[in-house]
Design a protein around this motif. Structure first.
Motif, PDB file in Angstrom:
ATOM      1  N   SER A   9       0.840  -1.210   0.000  1.00  0.00           N
ATOM      2  CA  SER A   9       0.000   0.000   0.000  1.00  0.00           C
ATOM      3  C   SER A   9       0.872   1.256   0.000  1.00  0.00           C
ATOM      4  CB  SER A   9      -0.967  -0.002   1.192  1.00  0.00           C
ATOM      5  OG  SER A   9      -0.279   0.141   2.409  1.00  0.00           O
ATOM      6  N   ARG A  10       2.009   1.190   0.682  1.00  0.00           N
ATOM      7  CA  ARG A  10       2.936   2.340   0.682  1.00  0.00           C
ATOM      8  C   ARG A  10       3.558   2.533  -0.690  1.00  0.00           C
ATOM      9  NH1 ARG A  10       7.473   4.244   4.524  1.00  0.00           N
ATOM     10  NH2 ARG A  10       7.298   5.905   3.025  1.00  0.00           N
ATOM     11  N   SER A  13       1.223   4.106  -3.146  1.00  0.00           N
ATOM     12  CA  SER A  13       1.132   5.554  -2.943  1.00  0.00           C
ATOM     13  C   SER A  13       2.364   6.268  -3.500  1.00  0.00           C
ATOM     14  CB  SER A  13       0.972   5.855  -1.442  1.00  0.00           C
ATOM     15  OG  SER A  13       0.935   7.248  -1.226  1.00  0.00           O
ATOM     16  N   VAL A  14       3.546   5.780  -3.142  1.00  0.00           N
ATOM     17  CA  VAL A  14       4.784   6.423  -3.622  1.00  0.00           C
ATOM     18  C   VAL A  14       4.837   6.364  -5.155  1.00  0.00           C
ATOM     19  CG1 VAL A  14       7.316   6.317  -3.609  1.00  0.00           C
ATOM     20  CG2 VAL A  14       6.051   5.969  -1.488  1.00  0.00           C
ATOM     21  N   ASP A  17       3.453   9.122  -7.200  1.00  0.00           N
ATOM     22  CA  ASP A  17       4.112  10.432  -7.154  1.00  0.00           C
ATOM     23  C   ASP A  17       5.516  10.435  -7.733  1.00  0.00           C
ATOM     24  OD1 ASP A  17       1.966  11.700  -5.769  1.00  0.00           O
ATOM     25  OD2 ASP A  17       2.563  10.580  -4.002  1.00  0.00           O
ATOM     26  N   PHE A  45      -7.133   4.819  -4.574  1.00  0.00           N
ATOM     27  CA  PHE A  45      -6.189   5.953  -4.573  1.00  0.00           C
ATOM     28  C   PHE A  45      -6.308   6.727  -5.897  1.00  0.00           C
ATOM     29  CE2 PHE A  45      -2.700   4.189  -1.469  1.00  0.00           C
ATOM     30  CZ  PHE A  45      -3.573   4.354  -0.413  1.00  0.00           C
TER      31      PHE A  45
ATOM     32  N   ASN B 166      11.398  11.547   2.200  1.00  0.00           N
ATOM     33  CA  ASN B 166      10.750  10.454   2.925  1.00  0.00           C
ATOM     34  C   ASN B 166       9.564  10.966   3.743  1.00  0.00           C
ATOM     35  OD1 ASN B 166      10.723   7.612   3.508  1.00  0.00           O
ATOM     36  ND2 ASN B 166      11.225   8.187   5.602  1.00  0.00           N
ATOM     37  N   TRP B 169       6.635  11.640   1.365  1.00  0.00           N
ATOM     38  CA  TRP B 169       5.910  10.443   0.919  1.00  0.00           C
ATOM     39  C   TRP B 169       5.079   9.844   2.045  1.00  0.00           C
ATOM     40  CZ3 TRP B 169      10.987   8.749  -1.792  1.00  0.00           C
ATOM     41  CH2 TRP B 169      11.052   9.365  -3.051  1.00  0.00           C
ATOM     42  N   VAL B 170       5.627   9.904   3.270  1.00  0.00           N
ATOM     43  CA  VAL B 170       4.866   9.383   4.417  1.00  0.00           C
ATOM     44  C   VAL B 170       3.600  10.215   4.621  1.00  0.00           C
ATOM     45  CG1 VAL B 170       4.867   9.141   6.946  1.00  0.00           C
ATOM     46  CG2 VAL B 170       6.809   8.314   5.624  1.00  0.00           C
ATOM     47  N   ILE B 172       1.956  12.029   2.425  1.00  0.00           N
ATOM     48  CA  ILE B 172       0.995  11.804   1.332  1.00  0.00           C
ATOM     49  C   ILE B 172       0.315  10.443   1.503  1.00  0.00           C
ATOM     50  CG2 ILE B 172       0.752  11.472  -1.170  1.00  0.00           C
ATOM     51  CD1 ILE B 172       2.987  13.585  -1.520  1.00  0.00           C
ATOM     52  N   TYR B 173       1.099   9.453   1.907  1.00  0.00           N
ATOM     53  CA  TYR B 173       0.535   8.116   2.154  1.00  0.00           C
ATOM     54  C   TYR B 173      -0.496   8.168   3.285  1.00  0.00           C
ATOM     55  CZ  TYR B 173       0.310   3.261   3.805  1.00  0.00           C
ATOM     56  OH  TYR B 173      -0.123   2.020   4.225  1.00  0.00           O
TER      57      TYR B 173
END
Lengths: 60, 197
Positions: A9-10, A13-14, A17, A45, B166, B169-170, B172-173
Protein backbone atom coordinates in the motif's frame (compact mmCIF):
# COMPACT_ATOMS: atom_id res chain seq x y z
CA UNK A 1 11.41 -9.53 -2.58
CA UNK A 2 7.96 -10.59 -1.42
CA UNK A 3 5.76 -7.73 -0.24
CA UNK A 4 3.10 -7.65 2.45
CA UNK A 5 -0.11 -5.66 1.85
CA UNK A 6 1.17 -3.03 4.29
CA UNK A 7 4.36 -2.55 2.24
CA UNK A 8 2.45 -2.73 -1.03
CA UNK A 9 0.00 0.00 0.00
CA UNK A 10 2.94 2.34 0.68
CA UNK A 11 4.60 1.52 -2.63
CA UNK A 12 1.31 2.07 -4.47
CA UNK A 13 1.13 5.55 -2.94
CA UNK A 14 4.78 6.42 -3.62
CA UNK A 15 4.41 5.06 -7.16
CA UNK A 16 1.67 7.60 -7.86
CA UNK A 17 4.11 10.43 -7.15
CA UNK A 18 7.47 9.24 -8.37
CA UNK A 19 9.08 6.51 -10.44
CA UNK A 20 9.74 3.43 -8.32
CA UNK A 21 13.04 1.58 -8.49
CA UNK A 22 13.16 -1.41 -10.81
CA UNK A 23 13.13 -3.87 -7.90
CA UNK A 24 10.23 -2.12 -6.12
CA UNK A 25 8.24 -2.02 -9.36
CA UNK A 26 8.81 -5.73 -9.98
CA UNK A 27 7.88 -6.63 -6.39
CA UNK A 28 4.73 -4.50 -6.52
CA UNK A 29 3.69 -5.92 -9.89
CA UNK A 30 4.09 -9.46 -8.54
CA UNK A 31 2.08 -8.60 -5.41
CA UNK A 32 -0.73 -6.95 -7.39
CA UNK A 33 -0.97 -9.97 -9.67
CA UNK A 34 -1.97 -12.02 -6.64
CA UNK A 35 -3.73 -9.59 -4.30
CA UNK A 36 -7.30 -8.44 -4.86
CA UNK A 37 -7.29 -6.21 -1.75
CA UNK A 38 -4.29 -4.17 -2.92
CA UNK A 39 -5.75 -3.79 -6.41
CA UNK A 40 -8.84 -2.28 -4.77
CA UNK A 41 -6.70 0.12 -2.74
CA UNK A 42 -4.77 1.14 -5.85
CA UNK A 43 -8.02 1.81 -7.74
CA UNK A 44 -9.35 3.80 -4.77
CA UNK A 45 -6.19 5.95 -4.57
CA UNK A 46 -6.49 6.65 -8.31
CA UNK A 47 -10.18 7.49 -7.94
CA UNK A 48 -9.38 9.98 -5.16
CA UNK A 49 -6.92 11.70 -7.48
CA UNK A 50 -9.64 12.04 -10.15
CA UNK A 51 -12.10 13.28 -7.51
CA UNK A 52 -9.69 15.98 -6.34
CA UNK A 53 -9.07 17.04 -9.91
CA UNK A 54 -12.83 17.26 -10.49
CA UNK A 55 -13.23 19.20 -7.24
CA UNK A 56 -11.20 22.12 -8.59
CA UNK A 57 -13.46 22.30 -11.66
CA UNK A 58 -16.76 22.33 -9.76
CA UNK A 59 -19.39 24.80 -10.96
CA UNK A 60 -17.12 25.59 -13.86
CA UNK B 1 -19.32 46.44 -42.32
CA UNK B 2 -16.77 45.33 -39.77
CA UNK B 3 -17.57 43.59 -36.53
CA UNK B 4 -15.46 43.90 -33.41
CA UNK B 5 -14.81 40.67 -31.55
CA UNK B 6 -15.78 40.84 -27.90
CA UNK B 7 -12.89 40.35 -25.48
CA UNK B 8 -12.62 36.73 -24.29
CA UNK B 9 -12.95 37.79 -20.66
CA UNK B 10 -14.96 40.69 -19.26
CA UNK B 11 -13.37 42.22 -16.17
CA UNK B 12 -16.77 42.73 -14.54
CA UNK B 13 -17.44 38.99 -14.92
CA UNK B 14 -14.40 37.99 -12.88
CA UNK B 15 -16.02 38.96 -9.58
CA UNK B 16 -18.66 36.23 -9.89
CA UNK B 17 -15.91 33.62 -9.45
CA UNK B 18 -14.79 35.03 -6.09
CA UNK B 19 -16.88 32.64 -3.96
CA UNK B 20 -15.57 29.50 -5.66
CA UNK B 21 -12.01 30.85 -5.51
CA UNK B 22 -12.39 31.60 -1.81
CA UNK B 23 -13.66 28.08 -1.14
CA UNK B 24 -10.65 26.66 -2.99
CA UNK B 25 -8.20 28.91 -1.13
CA UNK B 26 -9.66 28.17 2.32
CA UNK B 27 -9.29 24.45 1.68
CA UNK B 28 -5.59 24.96 0.93
CA UNK B 29 -4.75 27.62 3.52
CA UNK B 30 -7.17 26.79 6.36
CA UNK B 31 -7.31 30.47 7.21
CA UNK B 32 -10.01 32.79 5.90
CA UNK B 33 -7.92 35.97 6.10
CA UNK B 34 -5.00 34.48 4.15
CA UNK B 35 -7.47 32.97 1.68
CA UNK B 36 -9.18 36.32 1.08
CA UNK B 37 -5.79 37.98 0.56
CA UNK B 38 -4.74 35.35 -2.00
CA UNK B 39 -8.06 35.58 -3.86
CA UNK B 40 -7.84 39.38 -3.97
CA UNK B 41 -4.26 39.19 -5.31
CA UNK B 42 -5.32 36.60 -7.90
CA UNK B 43 -8.27 38.70 -9.10
CA UNK B 44 -6.06 41.80 -9.29
CA UNK B 45 -3.49 39.86 -11.33
CA UNK B 46 -6.28 38.54 -13.56
CA UNK B 47 -7.62 42.05 -14.21
CA UNK B 48 -4.10 43.23 -15.09
CA UNK B 49 -3.61 40.38 -17.54
CA UNK B 50 -7.18 40.01 -18.83
CA UNK B 51 -6.12 40.95 -22.36
CA UNK B 52 -3.76 37.96 -22.39
CA UNK B 53 -6.51 35.42 -21.61
CA UNK B 54 -6.67 33.38 -24.80
CA UNK B 55 -9.89 31.50 -24.11
CA UNK B 56 -8.18 28.10 -24.42
CA UNK B 57 -9.60 27.14 -21.03
CA UNK B 58 -12.65 28.32 -19.12
CA UNK B 59 -12.37 31.55 -17.13
CA UNK B 60 -12.70 29.57 -13.89
CA UNK B 61 -9.80 27.28 -14.78
CA UNK B 62 -7.67 30.29 -15.73
CA UNK B 63 -8.49 32.06 -12.44
CA UNK B 64 -7.81 28.95 -10.34
CA UNK B 65 -4.45 28.65 -12.12
CA UNK B 66 -3.54 32.20 -11.07
CA UNK B 67 -4.83 31.53 -7.55
CA UNK B 68 -2.65 28.40 -7.24
CA UNK B 69 0.44 30.54 -7.87
CA UNK B 70 -0.67 33.05 -5.23
CA UNK B 71 -1.25 30.25 -2.69
CA UNK B 72 2.17 28.75 -3.47
CA UNK B 73 3.74 32.20 -2.99
CA UNK B 74 2.02 32.33 0.40
CA UNK B 75 3.38 28.89 1.37
CA UNK B 76 6.90 29.91 0.27
CA UNK B 77 6.76 33.09 2.30
CA UNK B 78 5.34 31.28 5.34
CA UNK B 79 7.97 28.51 5.27
CA UNK B 80 10.76 31.12 4.96
CA UNK B 81 9.44 32.86 8.06
CA UNK B 82 8.83 29.67 10.02
CA UNK B 83 10.12 26.23 9.05
CA UNK B 84 7.49 23.54 8.64
CA UNK B 85 7.84 20.99 11.42
CA UNK B 86 6.45 17.52 10.91
CA UNK B 87 5.29 16.15 14.26
CA UNK B 88 6.17 12.59 15.28
CA UNK B 89 2.47 11.80 15.13
CA UNK B 90 2.19 13.02 11.53
CA UNK B 91 5.31 11.18 10.36
CA UNK B 92 4.35 7.88 11.98
CA UNK B 93 2.64 5.04 10.17
CA UNK B 94 1.46 3.34 13.36
CA UNK B 95 -2.09 4.68 12.91
CA UNK B 96 -2.67 2.15 10.17
CA UNK B 97 -1.27 -0.86 12.03
CA UNK B 98 -4.82 -1.70 13.06
CA UNK B 99 -5.70 -2.48 9.44
CA UNK B 100 -3.07 -5.20 9.13
CA UNK B 101 -2.36 -8.55 10.74
CA UNK B 102 1.07 -9.24 12.21
CA UNK B 103 2.14 -10.76 8.90
CA UNK B 104 1.41 -7.43 7.16
CA UNK B 105 -1.72 -8.52 5.28
CA UNK B 106 -5.16 -6.96 5.70
CA UNK B 107 -7.27 -8.12 8.63
CA UNK B 108 -10.40 -7.15 6.69
CA UNK B 109 -9.88 -6.67 2.95
CA UNK B 110 -10.98 -3.17 1.84
CA UNK B 111 -14.60 -3.11 0.71
CA UNK B 112 -15.18 -2.42 -2.98
CA UNK B 113 -16.62 1.02 -3.78
CA UNK B 114 -19.81 0.74 -5.81
CA UNK B 115 -20.01 3.10 -8.82
CA UNK B 116 -17.32 5.54 -7.67
CA UNK B 117 -17.41 7.44 -10.99
CA UNK B 118 -21.09 8.20 -10.41
CA UNK B 119 -20.13 10.03 -7.22
CA UNK B 120 -18.23 12.60 -9.31
CA UNK B 121 -21.51 13.97 -10.65
CA UNK B 122 -22.99 14.49 -7.18
CA UNK B 123 -22.45 17.72 -5.28
CA UNK B 124 -23.02 15.93 -1.95
CA UNK B 125 -20.00 13.73 -2.65
CA UNK B 126 -17.77 16.80 -2.93
CA UNK B 127 -19.14 18.14 0.35
CA UNK B 128 -18.10 14.86 1.99
CA UNK B 129 -14.69 15.02 0.24
CA UNK B 130 -14.20 18.54 1.58
CA UNK B 131 -15.07 17.48 5.13
CA UNK B 132 -12.65 14.55 4.86
CA UNK B 133 -9.86 16.87 3.68
CA UNK B 134 -10.59 19.28 6.52
CA UNK B 135 -10.20 16.41 8.99
CA UNK B 136 -6.56 15.83 7.95
CA UNK B 137 -3.85 17.21 10.26
CA UNK B 138 -2.45 20.58 9.09
CA UNK B 139 0.93 19.67 7.61
CA UNK B 140 -0.45 16.44 6.12
CA UNK B 141 -3.25 18.39 4.45
CA UNK B 142 -0.90 21.06 3.13
CA UNK B 143 1.49 18.54 1.56
CA UNK B 144 -1.34 16.41 0.17
CA UNK B 145 -3.28 19.28 -1.41
CA UNK B 146 -0.08 20.78 -2.83
CA UNK B 147 0.52 17.43 -4.54
CA UNK B 148 -2.97 16.35 -5.51
CA UNK B 149 -4.93 19.57 -5.93
CA UNK B 150 -2.24 22.00 -7.04
CA UNK B 151 -0.11 19.54 -8.98
CA UNK B 152 3.20 20.44 -7.32
CA UNK B 153 5.86 17.71 -7.67
CA UNK B 154 7.15 16.02 -4.53
CA UNK B 155 10.63 17.46 -5.20
CA UNK B 156 9.19 20.98 -5.29
CA UNK B 157 7.13 20.35 -2.13
CA UNK B 158 10.29 19.24 -0.28
CA UNK B 159 12.13 22.36 -1.44
CA UNK B 160 9.28 24.76 -0.70
CA UNK B 161 8.51 23.36 2.76
CA UNK B 162 12.01 22.27 3.73
CA UNK B 163 11.04 18.67 4.48
CA UNK B 164 12.73 15.42 3.43
CA UNK B 165 11.46 13.31 0.53
CA UNK B 166 10.75 10.45 2.92
CA UNK B 167 8.66 12.73 5.15
CA UNK B 168 6.81 13.96 2.10
CA UNK B 169 5.91 10.44 0.92
CA UNK B 170 4.87 9.38 4.42
CA UNK B 171 2.58 12.42 4.74
CA UNK B 172 0.99 11.80 1.33
CA UNK B 173 0.54 8.12 2.15
CA UNK B 174 -1.07 8.99 5.49
CA UNK B 175 -3.37 11.45 3.74
CA UNK B 176 -4.43 8.88 1.14
CA UNK B 177 -5.09 6.18 3.73
CA UNK B 178 -7.05 8.59 5.96
CA UNK B 179 -9.02 10.01 3.05
CA UNK B 180 -9.78 6.50 1.75
CA UNK B 181 -11.07 5.48 5.17
CA UNK B 182 -13.11 8.69 5.55
CA UNK B 183 -14.74 8.44 2.10
CA UNK B 184 -15.54 4.80 2.70
CA UNK B 185 -17.18 5.53 6.04
CA UNK B 186 -19.01 8.74 5.09
CA UNK B 187 -19.97 8.00 1.50
CA UNK B 188 -19.52 4.53 0.09
CA UNK B 189 -20.54 2.55 3.17
CA UNK B 190 -23.31 5.04 3.88
CA UNK B 191 -25.18 3.98 0.74
CA UNK B 192 -24.79 7.25 -1.19
CA UNK B 193 -24.07 5.56 -4.49
CA UNK B 194 -27.33 6.26 -6.29
CA UNK B 195 -27.30 9.56 -8.16
CA UNK B 196 -29.38 12.14 -6.37
CA UNK B 197 -28.37 15.47 -7.82
Amino acid sequence: MKLTCKEASRLISVGLDTKLSLSDRAALRLHLALCDACNKVKAQFQFMRRALSAYTKLDD
Amino acid sequence: MTSTASPPVEIRDLEKHRRAMLKFAILQLRNETYAEDCVQEALTAAIQSADRFAGDSSVRTWLIGILKHKILDHFRKASREQAVTVSDEESSLDDFDGLFKEDGHYIEPPAPWANPEQALSQSEFFEVLERCLQALPNVTARVFTMREVMGVTTDEICTELGITANNCWVLIYRARMSLRECLEKRWFAAGHTAASS
